[in-house]
Design an enzyme around this catalytic site. Sequence first.
Site, PDB file in Angstrom:
ATOM      1  N   ASP A 386       0.820  -1.214   0.000  1.00 12.05           N
ATOM      2  CA  ASP A 386       0.000   0.000   0.000  1.00 12.05           C
ATOM      3  C   ASP A 386       0.855   1.266   0.000  1.00 12.05           C
ATOM      4  O   ASP A 386       2.017   1.261   0.413  1.00 12.05           O
ATOM      5  CB  ASP A 386      -0.873  -0.022   1.253  1.00 12.05           C
ATOM      6  CG  ASP A 386      -2.196   0.713   1.067  1.00 12.05           C
ATOM      7  OD1 ASP A 386      -2.326   1.493   0.112  1.00 12.05           O
ATOM      8  OD2 ASP A 386      -3.106   0.489   1.889  1.00 12.05           O
ATOM      9  N   GLU A 441     -13.987   2.061   0.138  1.00  9.63           N
ATOM     10  CA  GLU A 441     -13.365   2.489   1.389  1.00  9.63           C
ATOM     11  C   GLU A 441     -13.431   4.002   1.598  1.00  9.63           C
ATOM     12  O   GLU A 441     -13.104   4.503   2.674  1.00  9.63           O
ATOM     13  CB  GLU A 441     -11.911   2.025   1.447  1.00  9.63           C
ATOM     14  CG  GLU A 441     -10.991   2.680   0.458  1.00  9.63           C
ATOM     15  CD  GLU A 441      -9.552   2.192   0.632  1.00  9.63           C
ATOM     16  OE1 GLU A 441      -8.660   3.050   0.593  1.00  9.63           O
ATOM     17  OE2 GLU A 441      -9.321   0.986   0.818  1.00  9.63           O
TER      18      GLU A 441
END
Length: 887
Positions: A386, A441
């Site tokens: 990420d 998200e």
Amino acid sequence: MRAHSSRYRFLVRCVVPLLAAAAAAVLPTSATASQTATTWSVRGPSPAAPVSATVALNSAGGLTLAVAHKGTTVLAPAAVGLETTAADLTNGLTFLRRTDRIVTENYVMTTGKQRARHARMAESTLSFAGAEGTRMDLVLRVSGDGVAYRYVLPDTDGLTVTREASSYAPPADAPAWLLPYTANYEATRVETTAGAAAAGDFGFPALFDVDGTYVLLTESDVDGRYSGGRLTHQAGSGTYTIKLADAEITSPGPLATPWRTAIVGDLATVTASTLVDDLAPASKLTDTSWIRPGTVAWSWLSEHASPRDPVRQKQYVDFAARNGWSYILIDEGWDRSWVPDVVRYARARGVEVLLWFHWTALDTAQERDATLSLVKSWGVAGVKVDFMDSDSQARFQWYDDILRKTAEMRLMVNFHGATIPRGIQRTWPHVMTLEAIRGAEQFRTRAATNTMFPFTRNIVGGMDYTPVAFVVSDRDTTDAHEVATFLVYESGWQHAADKPENYDSRPEALRTLNQLPTTWDETRLLGGRPGQEAYLARRAGERWYVGGISAVPAKMFETPLTFLGKGRWLVETLRDGPHGLVREARVADSDDALSVPVATNGGFVTVICEYTKGRSTCDQPVRRVPQTDLVVTPAQAETRPGSTIDVRGTFTLPAGGPIRDVQLRVLPPAGWTAGGATVSAKHIRAGESISGAWTVTAATNADPGYVDVPVVATYRFPDDPQRRPVHVEQAVRVFVPPPNPSGAAYVSDLPFLGESNGWGPVERDRSNGEMDAGDGLPLTIAGRAFAKGIGTHAPSEVTVWLGGTCSQLQAEVGIDDEVTESGSVAFQLFGDGRQLADTGVVRRGDGARPLAVDVGGVRMLTLKVTDGGDGKNFDHADWADARVTCA
């Protein structure tokens, strides 16, 4: 001469029928051609190909490229060329020669909208010389669904690119769906026109509607030799120019740039296109048998704190196992102290574990070697990496490095906070998906935005939207719309984003999710328009799956079922009803139509399977692994390097079965050895067991600390839809003591037998800093500097070995001065699990608090920091000058 003449006639026969250009422009051997040609056309590889490209050389020696579809210009002539520090190749060019060929490739994907691919493209290479004498080849490829070009600078020992003139010119009034550029591609996509779009940068892919012909602009084949590009636009203009992420891009030798790519056709052609992958380099992997797409249970979105809780993660494992889902993803917050246990728990139930990483934890070769080897030894199947947030050449070089390493380790990959796919999933088939999308998200779901994604971002590769998030309260989508995103969006790993309880409370939704594949043999667009509707049919094997999402008022969606083969088919649909989700089934054939009521901002999923008499559902059994027991003794052991321990294991099938191809063996860690045979059984029935015994010898150079010695049982079971072995593992926890400390020893100089930290790594002789190792400052508490100590961030634990030889620990503890706001922590000491000291809450500004604790007889000493009861923000805690006095 005779042989040369024969070759010349062969070139004329093969090349001229493929191209619309004048014969003089086709023949590289013609001196007249090189002196007079100023326009070159390239058409797709078949006579009926609808797409063509035209390159022109203007009076200033500059190049332009135009694209046409069925004879109508869709991209007007726009500049091409580039500059290096040594040459300006945007003007002053002289034509040298042209060569042509047909490129045909067949390949198979592990993910995507279509497994088996067939690429066929006409390729023309136009060679030019710049004013400085530098040669530049403009390589064009034209297929039935688009045009791509790249620059090749072949005659150089190294170069630095400073700019591309590459540009596109759709009509200014063409409707456009554009993404304001951010390095993670997570901005909100906007609907505008080519000319009315705001000034600034836009990320790929960009979609334009030119009177019903759609043009999707993007790029392919980007790796560490170059940087990523984007489009930049001046207000009022219809022209979009390539802007590179770096001011300078260096190449140590000859350079072939990425492909500047325009997918062209009607909306169905563009949506189904595989051109980006077709242009990418072939797979670097020869064996892809270990790569498995599938459904993932993911807890972070619905419960941000859950990745820190091993008990909750096991509940997600149980949910995945009940429903036949392949994976769970443990996101940010996991701890190495408990992950191996959760992995073993999951694998015994037929579920594999994926782990989250911040990319900076894997940004060096040393970190990748150590960390990826460790998680692989735990049995982890893949990683989510990420926050890369960059399109720079340096970041693409990092992508190259981690992809090589994960492929070597047989770890699958999901990139978040990432760039878009540019053919990466063809070249590296273990890349299951990438984010680069404003997904669920963000906790604000809009149907109008959702219906743009199938026609933009998802065309170029797997898209980790993290679908089916009922938990998102700020959404204007229906429940059926949420379920349908799982099908309408393509991703090799589909991370279902809600908690088990929310799925269990919608049994019809869960039932449908359990039946949906995540990779496809064929994809067709059935209807829609970006920002309004998207309806797709996907085939996996002999079954078809139709899904739709809508952002318009309630309507009836209808489509012919002509894509079905002969015979009768059971058509089973999940849609929105007046009081929740409803399921309907009917029998149809290819002459019938599918008609589904679609609610406002709604959706649906239809599963179509072969009908047999009496069949009422297309549901297939989900994979449920038999329960087994593996008992290993001893549970814990202690040994010195070169010494041995005796290990026993018993594997039992309590009920059910039978299971087959059973094997029981010990898997010693690297450098360790095991004496004793693998125990095998062709079948085990309910109540039966097999047992084994082994002598395990520690490596003579074994590192101090804890090491697991796994005992593993593998087996197969009848009617397993995945047809792969189940892995059941338990381990003997072996402790290898380090040498006992002596004299006055600083804790920061001792080996850490265990460590965990609330942010980044624990630091030795520096403050906690940020996420990278070694990025802290000198330890400073209330203005006092300390040369030695440990910098942590609550909550944290560090365990060291004293071996019962030390008498006292002394330290000065407090909040480090590097934090700018008030933190609060409590410092605690534990000896062999027994609490020895607790400072109570210490706050920033309290100064350094002296600590002197009796540690007589303690073998294991743990230094622990809690968050003081008010959260961990700004809790940078120093064990300054921490030292032990030993015999």
